[in-house]
Scaffold this motif. Structure first.
Motif, PDB file in Angstrom:
ATOM      1  N   PRO A   1     -16.861   4.990   2.292  1.00  0.00           N
ATOM      2  CA  PRO A   1     -17.679   4.433   3.382  1.00  0.00           C
ATOM      3  C   PRO A   1     -17.232   3.026   3.757  1.00  0.00           C
ATOM      4  O   PRO A   1     -16.766   2.248   2.914  1.00  0.00           O
ATOM      5  CB  PRO A   1     -19.091   4.422   2.773  1.00  0.00           C
ATOM      6  N   GLN A   2     -17.358   2.694   5.033  1.00  0.00           N
ATOM      7  CA  GLN A   2     -16.832   1.434   5.564  1.00  0.00           C
ATOM      8  C   GLN A   2     -17.363   0.193   4.853  1.00  0.00           C
ATOM      9  O   GLN A   2     -16.681  -0.826   4.783  1.00  0.00           O
ATOM     10  CB  GLN A   2     -17.145   1.335   7.061  1.00  0.00           C
ATOM     11  N   LYS A   3     -18.578   0.254   4.334  1.00  0.00           N
ATOM     12  CA  LYS A   3     -19.133  -0.928   3.670  1.00  0.00           C
ATOM     13  C   LYS A   3     -18.514  -1.173   2.296  1.00  0.00           C
ATOM     14  O   LYS A   3     -18.713  -2.231   1.696  1.00  0.00           O
ATOM     15  CB  LYS A   3     -20.653  -0.799   3.532  1.00  0.00           C
ATOM     16  N   GLY A   4     -17.757  -0.202   1.780  1.00  0.00           N
ATOM     17  CA  GLY A   4     -17.155  -0.353   0.466  1.00  0.00           C
ATOM     18  C   GLY A   4     -15.846  -1.113   0.501  1.00  0.00           C
ATOM     19  O   GLY A   4     -15.059  -1.001   1.447  1.00  0.00           O
ATOM     20  N   SER A   5     -15.570  -1.888  -0.557  1.00  0.00           N
ATOM     21  CA  SER A   5     -14.321  -2.664  -0.606  1.00  0.00           C
ATOM     22  C   SER A   5     -13.094  -1.775  -0.622  1.00  0.00           C
ATOM     23  O   SER A   5     -12.023  -2.176  -0.158  1.00  0.00           O
ATOM     24  CB  SER A   5     -14.323  -3.566  -1.844  1.00  0.00           C
ATOM     25  N   LEU A   6     -13.223  -0.554  -1.140  1.00  0.00           N
ATOM     26  CA  LEU A   6     -12.070   0.333  -1.226  1.00  0.00           C
ATOM     27  C   LEU A   6     -11.833   1.112   0.060  1.00  0.00           C
ATOM     28  O   LEU A   6     -10.927   1.947   0.122  1.00  0.00           O
ATOM     29  CB  LEU A   6     -12.229   1.309  -2.394  1.00  0.00           C
ATOM     30  N   SER A   7     -12.637   0.833   1.085  1.00  0.00           N
ATOM     31  CA  SER A   7     -12.405   1.486   2.380  1.00  0.00           C
ATOM     32  C   SER A   7     -11.190   0.889   3.091  1.00  0.00           C
ATOM     33  O   SER A   7     -10.679   1.468   4.037  1.00  0.00           O
ATOM     34  CB  SER A   7     -13.640   1.363   3.277  1.00  0.00           C
ATOM     35  N   SER A   8     -10.736  -0.273   2.628  1.00  0.00           N
ATOM     36  CA  SER A   8      -9.508  -0.850   3.182  1.00  0.00           C
ATOM     37  C   SER A   8      -8.331  -0.385   2.342  1.00  0.00           C
ATOM     38  O   SER A   8      -8.441  -0.177   1.126  1.00  0.00           O
ATOM     39  CB  SER A   8      -9.569  -2.380   3.202  1.00  0.00           C
ATOM     40  N   VAL A   9      -7.191  -0.228   2.962  1.00  0.00           N
ATOM     41  CA  VAL A   9      -6.012   0.229   2.246  1.00  0.00           C
ATOM     42  C   VAL A   9      -5.616  -0.764   1.158  1.00  0.00           C
ATOM     43  O   VAL A   9      -5.126  -0.375   0.087  1.00  0.00           O
ATOM     44  CB  VAL A   9      -4.856   0.485   3.234  1.00  0.00           C
ATOM     45  N   TYR A  10      -5.870  -2.049   1.397  1.00  0.00           N
ATOM     46  CA  TYR A  10      -5.512  -3.059   0.401  1.00  0.00           C
ATOM     47  C   TYR A  10      -6.472  -3.032  -0.783  1.00  0.00           C
ATOM     48  O   TYR A  10      -6.059  -3.205  -1.943  1.00  0.00           O
ATOM     49  CB  TYR A  10      -5.484  -4.445   1.043  1.00  0.00           C
TER      50      TYR A  10
ATOM     51  N   PRO B   1       0.819  -1.215   0.000  1.00  0.00           N
ATOM     52  CA  PRO B   1       0.000   0.000   0.000  1.00  0.00           C
ATOM     53  C   PRO B   1       0.855   1.269   0.000  1.00  0.00           C
ATOM     54  O   PRO B   1       1.807   1.400   0.779  1.00  0.00           O
ATOM     55  CB  PRO B   1      -0.799  -0.118   1.297  1.00  0.00           C
ATOM     56  N   SER B   2       0.508   2.184  -0.876  1.00  0.00           N
ATOM     57  CA  SER B   2       1.203   3.461  -0.955  1.00  0.00           C
ATOM     58  C   SER B   2       0.610   4.452   0.040  1.00  0.00           C
ATOM     59  O   SER B   2      -0.464   4.232   0.608  1.00  0.00           O
ATOM     60  CB  SER B   2       1.070   4.028  -2.369  1.00  0.00           C
ATOM     61  N   PHE B   3       1.317   5.550   0.225  1.00  0.00           N
ATOM     62  CA  PHE B   3       0.806   6.618   1.091  1.00  0.00           C
ATOM     63  C   PHE B   3      -0.532   7.128   0.552  1.00  0.00           C
ATOM     64  O   PHE B   3      -1.466   7.378   1.322  1.00  0.00           O
ATOM     65  CB  PHE B   3       1.823   7.759   1.159  1.00  0.00           C
ATOM     66  N   LEU B   4      -0.634   7.254  -0.768  1.00  0.00           N
ATOM     67  CA  LEU B   4      -1.874   7.751  -1.370  1.00  0.00           C
ATOM     68  C   LEU B   4      -3.036   6.802  -1.100  1.00  0.00           C
ATOM     69  O   LEU B   4      -4.156   7.241  -0.800  1.00  0.00           O
ATOM     70  CB  LEU B   4      -1.680   7.927  -2.874  1.00  0.00           C
ATOM     71  N   ALA B   5      -2.792   5.502  -1.188  1.00  0.00           N
ATOM     72  CA  ALA B   5      -3.853   4.528  -0.901  1.00  0.00           C
ATOM     73  C   ALA B   5      -4.309   4.631   0.549  1.00  0.00           C
ATOM     74  O   ALA B   5      -5.509   4.533   0.844  1.00  0.00           O
ATOM     75  CB  ALA B   5      -3.362   3.112  -1.194  1.00  0.00           C
ATOM     76  N   ARG B   6      -3.366   4.849   1.455  1.00  0.00           N
ATOM     77  CA  ARG B   6      -3.699   4.965   2.874  1.00  0.00           C
ATOM     78  C   ARG B   6      -4.551   6.202   3.150  1.00  0.00           C
ATOM     79  O   ARG B   6      -5.395   6.193   4.059  1.00  0.00           O
ATOM     80  CB  ARG B   6      -2.414   5.013   3.711  1.00  0.00           C
ATOM     81  N   VAL B   7      -4.338   7.256   2.362  1.00  0.00           N
ATOM     82  CA  VAL B   7      -5.125   8.479   2.537  1.00  0.00           C
ATOM     83  C   VAL B   7      -6.511   8.329   1.898  1.00  0.00           C
ATOM     84  O   VAL B   7      -7.543   8.586   2.536  1.00  0.00           O
ATOM     85  CB  VAL B   7      -4.389   9.691   1.934  1.00  0.00           C
ATOM     86  N   LEU B   8      -6.562   7.900   0.652  1.00  0.00           N
ATOM     87  CA  LEU B   8      -7.825   7.883  -0.075  1.00  0.00           C
ATOM     88  C   LEU B   8      -8.835   6.885   0.486  1.00  0.00           C
ATOM     89  O   LEU B   8     -10.041   7.108   0.426  1.00  0.00           O
ATOM     90  CB  LEU B   8      -7.571   7.580  -1.559  1.00  0.00           C
TER      91      LEU B   8
END
Length: 236
Positions: free
Chosen positions: A86-95, A74-81
């Motif tokens: 929203p928590q129910k979304g798959s992209l709410s996790s850094v991975y 995970p990049s810094f940008l992924a950790r920020v975005l």
């Protein structure tokens, strides 16, 4: 003999009952071919007027489109975005976010996020997923798919239209589809064979007859679809 569970649904397209038949399989892996799985577990139940629908996550798994979180960096940008999803979304996790960036490009995802935020200010929702690329909407984060792949990130399937066409050709059925359906009354048909209507099929599958967890029923045969469609055409 294949074990099948039957349920019936009414559809405004046909104004008649269509029979939805979920087909039980074993656990499907990247070593499998989706056509061979259908042949092994569903061939006897497929007729010339039927539509064979397959869960998109299972198609993706057979294509090897899976990765473990620890294989991502995970990049810094992924950790920020990911914090803005929203928590129910798959992209709410850094991975999950990193997987989307790997698939669609980090600058595209960043741009989509910025435009999406601006859109919300003016009451326009959903811009992020419209602009971030197909995989951003299709990625399943861990726990988002069937065991043992609930510890993996699963990408959306490649060439779903081609998959549907190959299923139709192999089994001589009326049509085939690759569908993304969940228990929240959200259904999308990602790939279809020629002659089918994706929106109509999505409505037919809206109650999620698939069972990708312990049920292991990732294939659903829509019985008599062709007959019903021909009746509607005749009335018109």
């Amino acid at each position: 003999m294949t074990t099948m569970t039957t349920m019936t649904t009414m559809t405004t397209m046909t104004e008649s009952a269509l029979e939805l038949v979920p087909v039980k399989t074993r656990i499907v892996t990247p070593k499998d071919d989706i056509g061979d799985i259908i042949a092994q577990y569903a061939k006897e139940g497929i007729g010339p007027n039927d539509v064979v629908s397959v869960a998109e996550s299972v198609v993706a798994i057979t294509q090897g489109r899976v990765t473990r979180p620890e294989e991502l960096e995970p990049s810094f940008l992924a950790r920020v975005l990911c914090r803005f999803v929203p928590q129910k979304g798959s992209l709410s996790s850094v991975y999950g976010m990193q997987a989307a960036m790997n698939a669609e490009g980090e600058w595209r995802v960043l741009w989509a996020m910025l435009v999406g935020m601006a859109g919300k200010i003016f009451g326009r929702h959903g811009l992020f997923y419209e602009l971030a690329g197909e995989q951003a909407a299709l990625i399943d984060d861990v726990t988002g798919t069937m065991p043992p792949f609930d510890k993996h990130i699963v990408y959306g399937p490649a060439d779903p239209d081609g998959v549907a066409e190959s299923i139709k050709a192999r089994f001589g059925c009326y049509g085939a589809a690759v569908a993304d359906v969940n228990d929240l009354k959200r259904a999308a048909v990602l790939g279809i064979s020629k002659g089918l209507n994706a929106k109509q099929l999505a409505q037919i599958l809206i109650d999620n007859p698939f069972g990708n967890a312990s049920q292991k029923t990732p294939i659903v045969i829509i019985k008599n679809y062709g007959t019903a469609a021909q009746r509607v055409t005749a009335r018109e």
